[in-house]
Design a protein around this motif. Structure first.
Motif, short mmCIF file in Angstrom:
data_model
loop_
_atom_site.label_atom_id
_atom_site.label_comp_id
_atom_site.label_asym_id
_atom_site.label_seq_id
_atom_site.Cartn_x
_atom_site.Cartn_y
_atom_site.Cartn_z
N LEU A 46 75.11 66.95 -19.86
CA LEU A 46 75.69 65.80 -20.53
C LEU A 46 76.63 66.13 -21.69
CD1 LEU A 46 75.72 62.76 -20.46
CD2 LEU A 46 73.61 62.72 -21.79
N LEU A 47 76.15 66.84 -22.70
CA LEU A 47 76.97 67.08 -23.89
C LEU A 47 78.17 67.97 -23.55
CD1 LEU A 47 77.40 66.75 -26.96
CD2 LEU A 47 76.03 68.81 -27.27
N ALA A 48 77.91 69.03 -22.79
CA ALA A 48 79.00 69.95 -22.45
C ALA A 48 80.06 69.22 -21.62
CB ALA A 48 78.44 71.15 -21.69
N TYR A 49 79.62 68.33 -20.73
CA TYR A 49 80.58 67.56 -19.91
C TYR A 49 81.48 66.70 -20.79
CZ TYR A 49 82.10 63.81 -16.72
OH TYR A 49 82.84 62.88 -16.03
N MET A 50 80.87 66.04 -21.78
CA MET A 50 81.68 65.17 -22.66
C MET A 50 82.70 65.98 -23.45
SD MET A 50 79.10 62.27 -24.14
CE MET A 50 77.63 63.21 -24.47
N VAL A 51 82.23 67.12 -23.96
CA VAL A 51 83.11 67.91 -24.84
C VAL A 51 84.13 68.72 -24.03
CG1 VAL A 51 83.08 69.82 -26.49
CG2 VAL A 51 81.37 68.01 -26.65
N GLU A 53 84.88 68.45 -20.59
CA GLU A 53 85.60 67.83 -19.48
C GLU A 53 86.26 66.52 -19.91
OE1 GLU A 53 86.17 69.00 -16.54
OE2 GLU A 53 86.99 67.20 -15.54
N LEU A 54 85.49 65.65 -20.59
CA LEU A 54 86.08 64.36 -20.97
C LEU A 54 86.94 64.48 -22.23
CD1 LEU A 54 83.09 61.87 -20.32
CD2 LEU A 54 84.97 62.48 -18.80
N ALA A 108 78.24 60.85 -10.29
CA ALA A 108 78.87 61.87 -9.44
C ALA A 108 80.30 61.46 -9.03
CB ALA A 108 78.02 62.11 -8.20
N LEU A 109 80.63 60.16 -9.25
CA LEU A 109 81.97 59.71 -8.85
C LEU A 109 83.00 60.13 -9.90
CD1 LEU A 109 81.10 56.00 -7.87
CD2 LEU A 109 81.30 57.98 -6.34
N PRO A 110 84.05 60.80 -9.48
CA PRO A 110 85.03 61.25 -10.47
C PRO A 110 86.02 60.13 -10.84
CG PRO A 110 85.52 62.16 -8.30
CD PRO A 110 84.35 61.26 -8.13
N VAL A 111 85.51 59.03 -11.36
CA VAL A 111 86.39 57.91 -11.77
C VAL A 111 86.05 57.55 -13.21
CG1 VAL A 111 86.71 56.90 -9.47
CG2 VAL A 111 84.72 56.24 -10.83
N GLY A 112 87.01 56.90 -13.88
CA GLY A 112 86.90 56.66 -15.32
C GLY A 112 85.70 55.82 -15.73
N TRP A 113 85.40 54.76 -14.94
CA TRP A 113 84.35 53.83 -15.37
C TRP A 113 82.95 54.35 -15.12
CZ3 TRP A 113 81.10 52.59 -11.41
CH2 TRP A 113 81.59 52.73 -10.12
N TRP A 179 81.49 69.57 -12.31
CA TRP A 179 80.54 68.74 -13.06
C TRP A 179 79.97 67.64 -12.16
CZ3 TRP A 179 79.16 70.47 -17.67
CH2 TRP A 179 80.05 71.24 -18.40
N HIS A 180 80.87 66.99 -11.40
CA HIS A 180 80.41 65.85 -10.58
C HIS A 180 79.46 66.31 -9.47
CE1 HIS A 180 82.72 62.93 -12.72
NE2 HIS A 180 83.74 63.77 -12.73
N ALA A 181 79.70 67.52 -8.96
CA ALA A 181 78.76 68.04 -7.95
C ALA A 181 77.39 68.24 -8.60
CB ALA A 181 79.28 69.35 -7.38
N GLY A 182 77.38 68.69 -9.87
CA GLY A 182 76.11 68.85 -10.60
C GLY A 182 75.38 67.52 -10.73
#
Ligand code: GLN
Length: 500
Positions: A46-51, A53-54, A108-113, A179-182
């Motif tokens: 979670l945290l690593a993804y936000m920092v 990837e997002l 897992a969906l690579p979309v914004g929402w 990330w999304h596969a994870g």
């Protein structure tokens, strides 16, 4: 208890498995194991993804992590209450499992929402799932059944086997693939857990059935069935949670109000009772309040220590670089698996000699252990080469932290059941989880003190000092709190009366 559930328990005692537990325990074990696989697998990222990837600023990442962790452990108060009064554990766990599966798939969906929506679904799902699966474990046994404690130990093992596998596997998939596969992998196992539970739930018999099936079908406000109303109202809270994420500053007020209100409620109930019950509830309130601080330190694991592991722990083993998120999320539950039998044996050994410490001393010890763990990490920063601390020192720090967990987490659950008045056990258990919600919220604030400026995130030597000082301070403060708590043990012992 109804006579039919007594019969059910007897039947299952006779049909017990090789080590003397009803086979339904293993249904709950595997369901919870796969649920925790996905819960901790996702939290590892979670945290690593936000920092990473997002592109969230680190402070914002910590704030969202704090809001998520706080809400995910606040919801069990409501999920537990709704199951007790209306749905029963089976329906609640199934509904929770479906929501959590949906949440992980959305993530897992690579979309914004998808991000906040997925988190909101998991938060609601966990509220129904987490408290009720544990209550059903208890429901398989009579209150005074000597196998009950061992059933909870087996169940706690399931939690940690799931957490270890989930943290390692999702961390590795995110590292090696995406990330999304994870997140998707977490979803697959949540679906598996839900399907397994649904297939086996008939075998639970009367355990976790609705308290009054008639009430389920009654119309809420004359409009729709009560159970459907609960499902619909839950879905309606999802946009509210998404709004909270978008205005995460509001969470400070929400958590403060929840914390103060619970404290007042516990005092109110305590002072309505006669002296013995009042003192026991005051002791429980005191210890539950301290547990907030424990989780605030402990939960650096899911926050700052994820980024620390990526940036400042030497992950090279035999020429291969281990995935840091996997390592950081595998080690703690793996230590729980290794150490829980050691602690079970130790308490027994001490109690045979009349030396087993009581609950307040164990709580105090948990802070001392956690403090030693953080000071071990600090020692690692002093030994660092090129900004990276040796992996064995990181693993050793977690050894102490998990000794701390084993002195408070299972002990606290049993303390709640022993010190709460009979008619309030479920609610006070909810408040126990709420204390960990508050703790995780505070934990993210402490984590934010270790936010590393964007310019130096890829420079281990430059990022190390952002962690070192705070890790050292957590160490000293935690040991100080433990020492302070020791001073209160005579008073707490008096309040607890015949309870140890
Ligand atoms: N690690 C344990 C679990 O996942 C305890 C969590 C808690 O009480 N906050 O069940």
């Amino acid at each position: 208890m109804t006579s039919s559930s007594s019969e059910f328990r007897q039947e299952n005692t006779i049909g017990a498995g090789a080590i003397g537990h009803p086979r339904q325990l293993y249904l709950l074990f595997f369901t919870e194991m796969w649920e925790r696989f996905s819960f901790y697998g996702m939290k590892a990222l979670l945290l690593a993804y936000m920092v990473m990837e997002l592109g969230f600023a680190e402070e914002k990442g910590y704030a969202i992590l704090g809001a998520y962790a706080a809400l995910v452990y606040t919801m069990p108060v409501f999920g537990g209450m709704l199951a007790d009064r209306l749905l029963g554990g089976q329906k609640a766990v199934l509904f929770g499992g479906i929501l959590m599966s949906a949440g992980h798939i959305v993530l897992a969906l690579p979309v914004g929402w998808s991000f906040y929506t997925g988190l909101a679904l998991i938060i609601c799902g966990n509220g129904f799932f987490k408290p009720n699966i544990s209550t059903m474990v208890g429901g398989l046994y009579e209150d005074n059944d000597p196998r009950k404690d061992s059933a909870f130990s087996i169940f706690y093992m399931g939690i940690n086997v799931g957490a270890a596998l989930g943290g390692a596997a999702c961390g590795w998939v995110a590292h090696a693939w995406s990330w999304h596969a994870g997140f998707g992998l977490a979803g697959v196992f949540m679906i598996l857990g839900t399907v397994v539970f649904n297939a086996g739930r008939k075998s639970l018999g009367t355990v976790g059935l609705p308290p009054s099936p008639g009430r389920l079908k009654e119309k809420w406000g004359g409009l729709i069935r009560n159970d459907l109303a609960v499902y619909m109202l839950t879905l309606m809270t999802i946009p509210v949670i998404i709004a909270l994420f978008n205005r995460h500053q509001v969470m400070d007020v929400v958590m403060l109000v929840l914390g103060v209100a619970s404290l007042f409620y516990l005092f109110y109930e305590a002072f309505r009772m006669e002296a013995e019950g009042r003192n026991k509830l005051l002791a429980a309130t005191f210890l539950i309040s301290f547990s907030v601080l424990f989780w605030a330190f402990y939960e650096q694991n899911a926050g700052s220590l994820n980024l620390f592991a990526i940036r400042n722990v030497d992950m090279m083993v035999g020429g291969t670089e281990l995935p840091a998120l996997s390592v950081n999320n595998f080690i703690p539950p793996a230590w729980v698996i290794v150490l829980s039998s050691v602690f079970a044996w130790l308490w027994l050994w001490l109690s045979r000699r009349g030396w087993e410490p009581g609950t307040p001393v164990k709580f105090a010890l948990s802070f001392v252990f956690v403090g030693i763990g953080f000071l071990t990490f600090f020692l690692g920063t002093e030994m660092a080469a090129a900004g990276k601390i040796p992996l064995p020192v990181f693993v050793a720090g977690y050894f102490f932290i998990i000794c701390g967990e084993l002195c408070i987490s299972p002990i606290g659950l049993s303390m709640v059941t022993k010190l709460s008045p009979r008619h309030m056990v479920g609610l006070i258990m909810g408040i126990w989880f709420l204390a960990s919600a508050l703790g995780e919220f505070v934990s993210a604030k402490i984590g934010a003190l270790m936010a590393v400026p964007a310019e130096v995130v890829n420079d281990a030597e430059a990022s190390l000092p952002y962690y070192a000082g705070i890790l050292q301070q957590i160490g000293y403060i935690s040991i100080g709190i433990g020492a302070g708590l020791f001073l209160f043990t005579p008073l707490l012992r008096r309040w607890m009366g015949n309870i140890r």
